[in-house]
Design an enzyme around this catalytic site. Structure first.
Site, PDB file in Angstrom:
ATOM      1  N   LYS A  45       0.701  -1.376  -0.096  1.00 34.59           N
ATOM      2  CA  LYS A  45       0.007   0.052  -0.101  1.00 34.59           C
ATOM      3  C   LYS A  45       1.093   1.234  -0.029  1.00 34.59           C
ATOM      4  CE  LYS A  45      -4.391  -1.755  -0.006  1.00 34.59           C
ATOM      5  NZ  LYS A  45      -5.303  -1.318  -0.859  1.00 34.59           N
ATOM      6  N   SER A 277      -2.647 -12.090   3.633  1.00 34.19           N
ATOM      7  CA  SER A 277      -3.305 -11.890   2.232  1.00 34.19           C
ATOM      8  C   SER A 277      -2.069 -12.660   1.266  1.00 34.19           C
ATOM      9  CB  SER A 277      -3.339 -10.587   1.930  1.00 34.19           C
ATOM     10  OG  SER A 277      -2.455  -9.594   2.174  1.00 34.19           O
TER      11      SER A 277
END
Length: 316
Positions: A45, A277
């Site tokens: 991110k 993830s």
């Protein structure tokens, strides 16, 4: 070379061959893992955070010294805390109580104000549902209005997929010398998948969306189990702006258990200490090599660090 700031260290992460995993599981093909958990905020991110803030400053939608607000599971918030801190913008992270405590502590350490939103009725600590995210979004909208702030809007701002179309995708292609035949990613905001597929699909690479079993809204299936332990995505949202028009080869599903097992396998066999993830991405890549992509070369992202999950059951 000396960089001007840690912002300039965002990008160009290593691509690692998971040869030990493939050998242990007797897989026909290759898996290449891009280590975005080595970025300054320990997650992919950081790329989107930098892109959104730089684009907003360039087009005038974010003015000098203006507060930035965003909902986050912790990773986008960490990236924004870093970028905003260096560029002089106060940052408010709005996060569900269902996310791991390490994430909130890290954001506060980086100078962010962190607002924790209670979970929806029936919510479980360590699991963030679409209903939880909706409550976080409501709070973020309210705070943005109250403070006349800039909303980073990772689910809608074009800077998110742009970061991966200009960075992650080209890096994977160059580092693999064009060997990649498929890519899959666990869908949160959809920015990574949209950006990478936008670059790699025209080169003949088949790109797949990964969702939790029982919450495959992108695949068009009824949502029967919205709660799962894979933080940072799988919110059972059928309409992700970034994926509108994206060329996808298919939709894959993973269970929380398979994501957990794959993350642990990464740590034990490859020395890659990544999060839930990343485990979901590996589990999906394994399924691809056992199915439609047998014999191929699958690229995946190690989305964030396992250090962000020490309070969860991932490392029990």
């Amino acid at each position: 070379m000396v960089l001007n700031s840690v912002i300039d260290a965002i990008g160009d992460t290593p691509l690692i061959e998971l040869s030990r995993v493939c050998q242990i599981l007797d897989l026909d093909g290759r898996i290449l893992a891009k280590l975005d958990y080595l970025l300054p905020g320990f997650s992919k991110k950081d790329r989107a955070a930098r892109s959104i803030i730089e684009q907003a400053r360039a087009d005038g939608s974010l003015i000098p010294g203006q507060t930035v607000v965003e909902l986050t599971s912790g990773n986008m918030g960490t990236g924004l805390a870093i970028v905003c801190g260096i560029l002089g913008h106060p940052f408010v992270a709005v996060m569900s109580a269902g996310n791991s405590v390490e994430r909130a502590r890290m954001m506060r350490a980086l100078g962010a104000e962190v607002v924790i939103v209670p979970q929806a009725e029936g919510g479980k600590p360590g699991e963030v549902s679409g209903a939880d995210l909706a409550l976080v979004d409501d709070a973020a909208r309210r705070i943005t209005a109250e403070r006349n702030a800039f909303r980073a809007d990772q689910f809608g701002h074009a800077g998110n997929p742009k970061a991966h179309a200009a960075g992650t995708g080209p890096e994977i292609w160059a580092q693999s010398a064009g060997a990649v035949t498929a890519f899959c990613d666990f869908a949160g905001s959809g920015g990574t998948l949209a950006g990478v597929s936008g670059y790699l699909s025209p080169l003949g690479v088949r790109c797949y969306a990964v969702e939790p079993d029982g919450a495959r809204a992108l695949a068009g299936e009824p949502v029967r189990a919205p709660d799962h332990p894979i933080q940072g995505g799988g919110y059972a949202m059928s309409d992700l702006t970034h994926l509108n028009g994206a060329k996808l080869a298919g939709h894959l599903s993973v269970t929380g258990a398979s994501a957990r097992d794959a993350a642990r396998l990464l740590a034990r066999t490859e020395g890659i200490f990544a999060g839930f993830s990343a485990g979901a991405n590996l589990a999906a890549a394994i399924d691809l090599l056992r199915g439609p992509e047998r014999g191929g070369c699958i690229a995946i992202l190690m989305c964030d660090s396992g250090l962000k999950y020490l309070s969860t059951d991932l490392w029990e």
